[in-house]
Write an enzyme that holds these catalytic residues in place. Sequence first.
Site, short mmCIF file in Angstrom:
data_model
loop_
_atom_site.label_atom_id
_atom_site.label_comp_id
_atom_site.label_asym_id
_atom_site.label_seq_id
_atom_site.Cartn_x
_atom_site.Cartn_y
_atom_site.Cartn_z
N PRO A 198 0.84 -1.22 0.00
CA PRO A 198 0.00 0.00 0.00
C PRO A 198 0.86 1.26 0.00
O PRO A 198 1.86 1.33 0.73
CB PRO A 198 -0.80 -0.13 1.30
N CYS A 199 0.47 2.23 -0.81
CA CYS A 199 1.34 3.37 -1.06
C CYS A 199 1.04 4.59 -0.20
O CYS A 199 1.76 5.58 -0.26
CB CYS A 199 1.25 3.77 -2.53
#
Length: 420
Positions: free
Chosen positions: A126-127
């Site tokens: 997840p960014c």
Amino acid sequence: MNFLDLFSGAGGLSEGFLRQGFNPIAHIELDKYACETLLTRTIYYYLKKDNLEHLYREYQMLYHEKDIVKKQAREELISNIPIGIMEPIINVEISDKTLPFLFKNIDDRLNYMGIGELDMIIGGPPCQAYSLIGRARDKDGKTGDPRNYLYKLYVRFIKKYKPKAFVFENVPGILTAFNGELFRNLKAYMKRVGYNIEAQTLNAKDFGVLQNRKRVIIIGWRKDLNFDYPKIEPVQSNYIVNDLLYDLPNLGAGTSYKKFIYSGELNRYLEEYKIRKSYDVVTHHNARPHNTRDLKIYKLAVEKWNNEKKRIKYTDLPEGWRTHKNITSFLDRFKVVAGDEKYSHTIVSHISKDGHHYIHPDIKQNRSMTVREAARIQSFPDNYYFEGPRTSNYIQIGNAVPPLMGEKLAEWFKVKLENY
């Protein structure tokens, strides 16, 4: 050739590798609805192999039915696939605690398939913890976010399975997080487990996607292999964003399209870039409701773009239309998707919130983008069925790697791996 998909999301990157004939070992994803989407897509590929796509289309046309009806229909579709053939889609968080469970499941799958060596690992943690906007909005700059170190878990899979190569995707902010220290640590960690790596910032628009979307793609290959970074020639075309939208039926705010039939013929872009086939059906084309104030702002924003080719700023709005006291930052709260340009601005998961940043360019429709329109901008084909509620659909799409981008990378790796 095979691949393991980590932090799979809705499967945009995986879709690219599937199109190039790679066989999935497993998909691992925390989000429940994204896993359901992955399962539906897996069903599609197995039905397609047996020339049973018509059964899948029948399932698509249950889009407006109740969830229980769709669930039963999906179970019936699975009954057409021999037991044990489909790869596992594991709805589990990747953590130190779950690694033994995940490794066992993957080992069992490899043994079942008779595979002794993994070709590739793909995916991206997840960014949000690495994004520049996310860090700017957090008073601690995301320093305490545990997602900062998910790359270490990604590398644990690399260390155990020693794939020939891997693809690690993330936002450009990963290069600068904590003054570049995080990325330096990531590189050192990957090299320590036996891989040469290189990172480049690539733009989806260079892969045929009608969207300006920059992402860091880290490529790693085992030190015993003579690999390098993919060399991909940028796609040159004269297509515009309206080429993606013109054949979808017009909708007003708060209305749904239930007929499944397109309002326009199949054009060259949609066919060439695998967005639509002649026998596809329209799903996920429901417009959000908007209040009167927002509709006025949307109309004003589209008029300003059409007449001046300028974006509206929050300070341009009449005072009576403003609901936020902050008039010094984040002034681009309302943004039109530029239908007359070659590329849309970046689709991100924030589209799930309110749609203000993704206003439809047709002033007559006066609304934000539907799930299907957002999916097309991300280069998902129309037969890609997103499970779960509309909010989740937007999140799945906004977080995804565009399939066209994934396919170009997969095509390059396919040629390389055929020599090993």
